[in-house]
Design a protein around this motif. Structure first.
Motif, PDB file in Angstrom:
ATOM      1  N   GLY A 108       0.773  -1.232   0.000  1.00 30.03           N
ATOM      2  CA  GLY A 108       0.000   0.000   0.000  1.00 30.03           C
ATOM      3  C   GLY A 108       0.802   1.278   0.000  1.00 30.03           C
ATOM      4  O   GLY A 108       0.256   2.358   0.257  1.00 30.03           O
ATOM      5  N   VAL A 109       2.092   1.185  -0.285  1.00 34.74           N
ATOM      6  CA  VAL A 109       2.935   2.380  -0.328  1.00 34.74           C
ATOM      7  C   VAL A 109       2.948   2.926  -1.758  1.00 34.74           C
ATOM      8  O   VAL A 109       3.076   2.173  -2.718  1.00 34.74           O
ATOM      9  CB  VAL A 109       4.378   2.052   0.123  1.00 34.74           C
ATOM     10  CG1 VAL A 109       5.288   3.273  -0.050  1.00 34.74           C
ATOM     11  CG2 VAL A 109       4.386   1.601   1.578  1.00 34.74           C
ATOM     12  N   ARG A 110       2.829   4.246  -1.885  1.00 33.41           N
ATOM     13  CA  ARG A 110       2.852   4.877  -3.210  1.00 33.41           C
ATOM     14  C   ARG A 110       4.314   5.072  -3.623  1.00 33.41           C
ATOM     15  O   ARG A 110       5.030   5.849  -2.996  1.00 33.41           O
ATOM     16  CB  ARG A 110       2.128   6.216  -3.163  1.00 33.41           C
ATOM     17  CG  ARG A 110       0.691   6.130  -2.647  1.00 33.41           C
ATOM     18  CD  ARG A 110       0.076   7.508  -2.497  1.00 33.41           C
ATOM     19  NE  ARG A 110       0.874   8.364  -1.608  1.00 33.41           N
ATOM     20  CZ  ARG A 110       0.635   9.661  -1.399  1.00 33.41           C
ATOM     21  NH1 ARG A 110      -0.380  10.255  -2.024  1.00 33.41           N
ATOM     22  NH2 ARG A 110       1.393  10.358  -0.580  1.00 33.41           N
ATOM     23  N   ALA A 111       4.722   4.351  -4.645  1.00 28.61           N
ATOM     24  CA  ALA A 111       6.126   4.413  -5.068  1.00 28.61           C
ATOM     25  C   ALA A 111       6.208   4.408  -6.584  1.00 28.61           C
ATOM     26  O   ALA A 111       5.319   3.899  -7.273  1.00 28.61           O
ATOM     27  CB  ALA A 111       6.916   3.232  -4.495  1.00 28.61           C
ATOM     28  N   GLY A 112       7.291   4.976  -7.110  1.00 28.15           N
ATOM     29  CA  GLY A 112       7.511   5.009  -8.551  1.00 28.15           C
ATOM     30  C   GLY A 112       8.987   5.069  -8.861  1.00 28.15           C
ATOM     31  O   GLY A 112       9.821   5.239  -7.968  1.00 28.15           O
ATOM     32  N   PHE A 113       9.321   4.925 -10.126  1.00 27.40           N
ATOM     33  CA  PHE A 113      10.720   5.034 -10.533  1.00 27.40           C
ATOM     34  C   PHE A 113      10.787   5.735 -11.875  1.00 27.40           C
ATOM     35  O   PHE A 113       9.821   5.770 -12.654  1.00 27.40           O
ATOM     36  CB  PHE A 113      11.394   3.659 -10.612  1.00 27.40           C
ATOM     37  CG  PHE A 113      10.788   2.725 -11.632  1.00 27.40           C
ATOM     38  CD1 PHE A 113      11.189   2.772 -12.966  1.00 27.40           C
ATOM     39  CD2 PHE A 113       9.829   1.802 -11.270  1.00 27.40           C
ATOM     40  CE1 PHE A 113      10.634   1.920 -13.918  1.00 27.40           C
ATOM     41  CE2 PHE A 113       9.272   0.932 -12.204  1.00 27.40           C
ATOM     42  CZ  PHE A 113       9.681   0.996 -13.532  1.00 27.40           C
ATOM     43  N   LEU A 118      10.957   3.219 -19.115  1.00 28.79           N
ATOM     44  CA  LEU A 118       9.609   3.777 -19.175  1.00 28.79           C
ATOM     45  C   LEU A 118       9.326   4.418 -20.529  1.00 28.79           C
ATOM     46  O   LEU A 118      10.201   5.061 -21.120  1.00 28.79           O
ATOM     47  CB  LEU A 118       9.426   4.833 -18.074  1.00 28.79           C
ATOM     48  CG  LEU A 118       9.551   4.371 -16.617  1.00 28.79           C
ATOM     49  CD1 LEU A 118       9.296   5.545 -15.683  1.00 28.79           C
ATOM     50  CD2 LEU A 118       8.585   3.239 -16.322  1.00 28.79           C
ATOM     51  N   ASP A 119       8.085   4.284 -20.984  1.00 28.99           N
ATOM     52  CA  ASP A 119       7.687   5.035 -22.173  1.00 28.99           C
ATOM     53  C   ASP A 119       7.384   6.473 -21.759  1.00 28.99           C
ATOM     54  O   ASP A 119       7.288   6.795 -20.562  1.00 28.99           O
ATOM     55  CB  ASP A 119       6.474   4.397 -22.852  1.00 28.99           C
ATOM     56  CG  ASP A 119       5.258   4.306 -21.936  1.00 28.99           C
ATOM     57  OD1 ASP A 119       4.827   5.336 -21.392  1.00 28.99           O
ATOM     58  OD2 ASP A 119       4.743   3.190 -21.741  1.00 28.99           O
ATOM     59  N   LEU A 120       7.221   7.358 -22.739  1.00 32.28           N
ATOM     60  CA  LEU A 120       7.088   8.786 -22.470  1.00 32.28           C
ATOM     61  C   LEU A 120       5.867   9.096 -21.608  1.00 32.28           C
ATOM     62  O   LEU A 120       5.953   9.885 -20.652  1.00 32.28           O
ATOM     63  CB  LEU A 120       7.013   9.567 -23.789  1.00 32.28           C
ATOM     64  CG  LEU A 120       6.976  11.099 -23.668  1.00 32.28           C
ATOM     65  CD1 LEU A 120       8.205  11.603 -22.906  1.00 32.28           C
ATOM     66  CD2 LEU A 120       6.899  11.731 -25.056  1.00 32.28           C
ATOM     67  N   ARG A 124       5.946  10.787 -17.836  1.00 33.73           N
ATOM     68  CA  ARG A 124       5.280  12.053 -17.508  1.00 33.73           C
ATOM     69  C   ARG A 124       4.328  11.885 -16.334  1.00 33.73           C
ATOM     70  O   ARG A 124       4.201  12.784 -15.496  1.00 33.73           O
ATOM     71  CB  ARG A 124       4.527  12.566 -18.741  1.00 33.73           C
ATOM     72  CG  ARG A 124       5.442  13.141 -19.816  1.00 33.73           C
ATOM     73  CD  ARG A 124       4.673  13.503 -21.073  1.00 33.73           C
ATOM     74  NE  ARG A 124       5.526  14.148 -22.065  1.00 33.73           N
ATOM     75  CZ  ARG A 124       5.155  14.387 -23.327  1.00 33.73           C
ATOM     76  NH1 ARG A 124       3.938  14.023 -23.740  1.00 33.73           N
ATOM     77  NH2 ARG A 124       5.993  14.973 -24.165  1.00 33.73           N
ATOM     78  N   LEU A 125       3.658  10.721 -16.253  1.00 31.87           N
ATOM     79  CA  LEU A 125       2.742  10.464 -15.148  1.00 31.87           C
ATOM     80  C   LEU A 125       3.500  10.406 -13.821  1.00 31.87           C
ATOM     81  O   LEU A 125       3.080  11.015 -12.828  1.00 31.87           O
ATOM     82  CB  LEU A 125       1.996   9.149 -15.382  1.00 31.87           C
ATOM     83  CG  LEU A 125       1.066   8.694 -14.254  1.00 31.87           C
ATOM     84  CD1 LEU A 125      -0.033   9.715 -14.010  1.00 31.87           C
ATOM     85  CD2 LEU A 125       0.474   7.315 -14.559  1.00 31.87           C
ATOM     86  N   LEU A 153      13.528  18.654 -12.357  1.00 34.92           N
ATOM     87  CA  LEU A 153      12.332  18.000 -11.834  1.00 34.92           C
ATOM     88  C   LEU A 153      12.360  17.960 -10.310  1.00 34.92           C
ATOM     89  O   LEU A 153      11.358  18.291  -9.651  1.00 34.92           O
ATOM     90  CB  LEU A 153      12.246  16.574 -12.388  1.00 34.92           C
ATOM     91  CG  LEU A 153      11.140  15.697 -11.775  1.00 34.92           C
ATOM     92  CD1 LEU A 153       9.764  16.210 -12.183  1.00 34.92           C
ATOM     93  CD2 LEU A 153      11.334  14.237 -12.184  1.00 34.92           C
ATOM     94  N   LEU A 154      13.496  17.573  -9.746  1.00 40.41           N
ATOM     95  CA  LEU A 154      13.596  17.490  -8.289  1.00 40.41           C
ATOM     96  C   LEU A 154      13.420  18.854  -7.637  1.00 40.41           C
ATOM     97  O   LEU A 154      12.861  18.963  -6.533  1.00 40.41           O
ATOM     98  CB  LEU A 154      14.949  16.873  -7.890  1.00 40.41           C
ATOM     99  CG  LEU A 154      15.189  15.421  -8.334  1.00 40.41           C
ATOM    100  CD1 LEU A 154      16.522  14.923  -7.809  1.00 40.41           C
ATOM    101  CD2 LEU A 154      14.064  14.510  -7.873  1.00 40.41           C
ATOM    102  N   ASP A 155      13.872  19.894  -8.312  1.00 39.19           N
ATOM    103  CA  ASP A 155      13.692  21.255  -7.776  1.00 39.19           C
ATOM    104  C   ASP A 155      12.213  21.640  -7.686  1.00 39.19           C
ATOM    105  O   ASP A 155      11.831  22.460  -6.860  1.00 39.19           O
ATOM    106  CB  ASP A 155      14.433  22.270  -8.653  1.00 39.19           C
ATOM    107  CG  ASP A 155      15.940  22.275  -8.408  1.00 39.19           C
ATOM    108  OD1 ASP A 155      16.347  21.888  -7.294  1.00 39.19           O
ATOM    109  OD2 ASP A 155      16.696  22.649  -9.324  1.00 39.19           O
ATOM    110  N   ARG A 156      11.392  21.036  -8.529  1.00 41.23           N
ATOM    111  CA  ARG A 156       9.972  21.406  -8.576  1.00 41.23           C
ATOM    112  C   ARG A 156       9.135  20.666  -7.534  1.00 41.23           C
ATOM    113  O   ARG A 156       7.978  21.020  -7.304  1.00 41.23           O
ATOM    114  CB  ARG A 156       9.410  21.125  -9.977  1.00 41.23           C
ATOM    115  CG  ARG A 156       9.935  22.101 -11.024  1.00 41.23           C
ATOM    116  CD  ARG A 156       9.828  21.520 -12.435  1.00 41.23           C
ATOM    117  NE  ARG A 156       8.484  20.992 -12.718  1.00 41.23           N
ATOM    118  CZ  ARG A 156       8.237  20.044 -13.611  1.00 41.23           C
ATOM    119  NH1 ARG A 156       9.253  19.500 -14.287  1.00 41.23           N
ATOM    120  NH2 ARG A 156       7.009  19.643 -13.834  1.00 41.23           N
ATOM    121  N   GLY A 157       9.681  19.622  -6.956  1.00 46.55           N
ATOM    122  CA  GLY A 157       8.930  18.866  -5.963  1.00 46.55           C
ATOM    123  C   GLY A 157       9.440  19.148  -4.565  1.00 46.55           C
ATOM    124  O   GLY A 157      10.368  19.927  -4.361  1.00 46.55           O
TER     125      GLY A 157
END
Length: 630
Positions: A108-113, A118-120, A124-125, A153-157
């Motif tokens: 149940g942990v929200r994770a991504g890479f 990955l496709d485009l 983006r998602l 990207l990291l600066d925006r989060g």
């Protein structure tokens, strides 16, 4: 961030118990403990997990050394769920990010890479989820942090913490050096207010200091666990017919069980995998010479199927989370104790008895010495490689407890012998090999000085045994005064003498043909100023107690519970296949075993089983109760 006054080291390396068996109580109502129970289904932290987690949650930097299977991942996963913002995890292996994310998603942990697989649209998602704070952990490869797009990207989060996994990759003297790790010091420079945690399972005190310096973690708090893995049985055997020896190990002790076999070359990997397949073992090859699709497919099958044996070069294994690897076998000598420890540590992550087995012979020493002599790099680099090899050879040749020798290398003392290695279970004999050493060294001396010739080990042994081979007759070596003076030892014993003299630096290997040469230490032996104690070669490998494998542990259940356990495993296999996940992501064997033993009859009772968190209870609870009811 921690200040210089806060810098300290929590050192548990003197502990004789495995960190996996030590539980740390945390106050009731603790947010971290509540998260551990709710998400992961465990009632208590292990070892010093709680101290690390509390330190990072409070905003402190940490350098964590904890053996494989000790629970390093929770040290950043819990803070990721408790702190505000997204945890950015630097992981060196793109191929394993999907499995790491799958395992977190399952609880149940929200994770991504983000990586090149990955496709485009998917990329983006994930990026949008990161910026919106809709994921808890984001996995990145170290190469990604060299990209301006990634940094932007990291600066925006909002970043809650940085976790640097496999931190030993930053060490240029290490066994898994990755140049991209050298750039990770920029994390502190660009985001000075974000806490960082660096984690590794393998590092001497010198490597730990290098990690801290290169990652600018000199002011971080260091947490050093015991390096001991008491569930692993360490065994090193004389190499005779290594593939047949390996097959006997698998058939006698680990039939149908998952394991990893390490070979030095790609050709050896392919031949060994083919040999095992031809003899009924479900084996797969893995090395850099295979195309990426084949490597990925083989890795996925190893992770997701039961009982697969992976035959690989050392390119395989880092970050592998498969808990039920019952054995790790080496058919060639590892280059360092760090590499050996890291590779053998992939066995028995679930805490069940497992085997670390190595076949070691004279040719290994010759080959490794030659590789060092011809390696690129300056003299200091070659000396460092030689020092690593010397430590590995000392582990192979020791007559004392293997575990004591291994832990000594990492600066940890073990109180007494371990009772779970070959030298403890079948103590080897030592003997005064000074005279034998003098005979062998005299042979090398006379060939060199009297005939201006150098030969390999086999020819020198033939001279000592008085064999009139074509080569000996051709070179008139039967006229040497040393001809036939060594008949008191067998050929196997003489090869053991050569190997041990090479290991102790009393003999050297030179040139492309591996010829023997004297060293400065040789004169001390020939001049009777040094005694040489040796490990006696055995005609047959000593019989040692077999480790209690998973099958034995299951047998300790009642007959009814054992049957239930097998039905639960069958349900898990079908569920994992349906969902395209490794079986251990659904539940570990330990959890299924406890379910079989306790036979819970309600969701409330099932929720009290270790490893059953909220998400898994909701997702699989009714199915498990159905299996139990059947």
């Amino acid at each position: 961030m921690s200040s210089p006054a806060d810098v300290s080291t929590v050192d548990l390396t003197t502990a004789t118990d495995s960190p996996a068996t030590e539980l740390t109580p945390v106050g009731e109502g603790s947010a971290t403990l509540e998260t551990l129970r709710r998400v992961f289904g465990y009632d208590a932290f292990r070892g010093f997990q709680a101290e690390v987690i509390d330190h990072v949650v409070a905003g402190g930097d940490a350098l964590v050394l904890m053996p494989t299977g000790g629970g390093k991942s929770l040290c950043y996963q819990i803070p990721a769920l408790v702190r505000e913002g997204v945890a950015v995890v630097v992981s060196p292996l793109i191929a394993l990010m999907q499995d790491q994310v799958d395992a977190l998603t399952a609880v149940g942990v929200r994770a991504g890479f983000l990586n090149s697989t990955l496709d485009l649209d998917t990329r983006r998602l994930v990026e949008a989820e990161f910026v919106a704070g809709e994921i808890d952990l984001l996995y990145l490869a170290p190469e990604a942090l060299a990209s301006r797009a990634t940094l932007s990207l990291l600066d925006r989060g909002r970043i809650g913490l940085f976790a640097i996994d496999e931190a030993h990759c930053v060490s240029q003297w290490g066994h898994d050096f990755r140049p991209d790790y050298l750039n990770l010091s920029m994390l502190h420079e660009r985001w000075p207010g974000v806490p960082r945690i660096a984690l590794t399972a393998t590092a001497t005190s010198a490597t730990r200091a290098e990690i801290a310096t290169r990652l600018k973690l000199t002011e971080a708090r260091h947490f050093v666990a015991s390096f001991d893995r008491p569930n692993i049985q360490y065994r090193i055997v004389p190499k005779r017919e290594p593939r047949k020896q390996l097959l006997a190990l698998l058939r006698d002790e680990h039939p149908g069980e998952a394991g990893i076999v390490y070979c030095l070359s790609r050709a050896s990997v392919d031949k060994t995998a083919e040999f095992l397949l031809a003899n009924g073992v479900d084996a797969l090859p893995y090395h850099a010479g295979l195309d990426a699709a084949t490597r990925a497919a083989n890795q996925q099958r190893f992770l997701r199927a039961d009982g697969v044996v992976m035959v690989a070069t050392i390119a395989f294994g880092m970050g592998i989370d498969k808990p039920d690897v019952r054995f790790v076998a080496h058919l060639d000598l590892p280059k360092s104790v760090e590499g050996y420890y890291q590779e053998t540590g992939r066995a028995g992550r679930d805490g069940l008895p497992s085997t670390a087995w190595l076949a070691y012979g004279l040719q290994d020493v010759v080959q490794q010495r030659k590789m060092i002599d011809t390696s690129e790099g300056d003299l200091a680099h070659r000396r460092n490689l030689a020092a690593h090899l010397d430590a590995m050879l000392a582990l192979c040749e020791t007559v004392r407890c293997r575990r004591v020798q291994l832990l000594d290398y990492f600066g940890q003392a073990l109180d007494g012998s371990c009772g779970n290695c070959d030298t403890c279970l079948a103590p080897p004999e030592s003997w005064d090999g000074t005279v034998a050493a003098q005979k062998l060294l005299s042979t090398v001396f006379r060939l060199d000085r009297e005939r201006n010739q150098r030969f390999g080990a086999g020819h020198c042994v033939d001279i000592l045994l008085g064999r009139s081979t074509d080569k000996i007759v051709q070179h008139r070596h039967d006229s040497l005064t040393v001809f036939g003076i060594g008949t008191e030892l067998s050929e196997t014993e003489w090869r053991g003498v050569v190997r041990q003299l090479l290991a102790e630096g009393l003999l050297a290997v030179e040139g492309d043909y591996g010829t023997l040469a004297l060293t400065d230490g040789s004169a001390e032996v020939l001049g009777r100023r040094r005694t040489v104690m040796m490990r006696r070669e055995q005609a047959r490998p000593a019989k040692v107690a077999k480790p209690r494998g998973a099958a034995t542990v299951v047998a300790e259940l009642s007959a009814e519970a054992a049957g239930t356990f097998e039905r639960l495993r069958a349900w898990r296999a079908a569920t994992a296949k349906e969902q395209g996940l490794p079986a251990y992501v659904i539940f570990h064997d330990a959890t299924l075993r406890q379910i079989a033993a306790d036979a819970p009859s309600s969701l409330a009772e099932l929720s009290r089983i270790s490893g059953v968190g909220e998400n898994k209870l909701a997702k699989y609870g009714e199915q498990l109760l159905g299996v139990l009811a059947d």
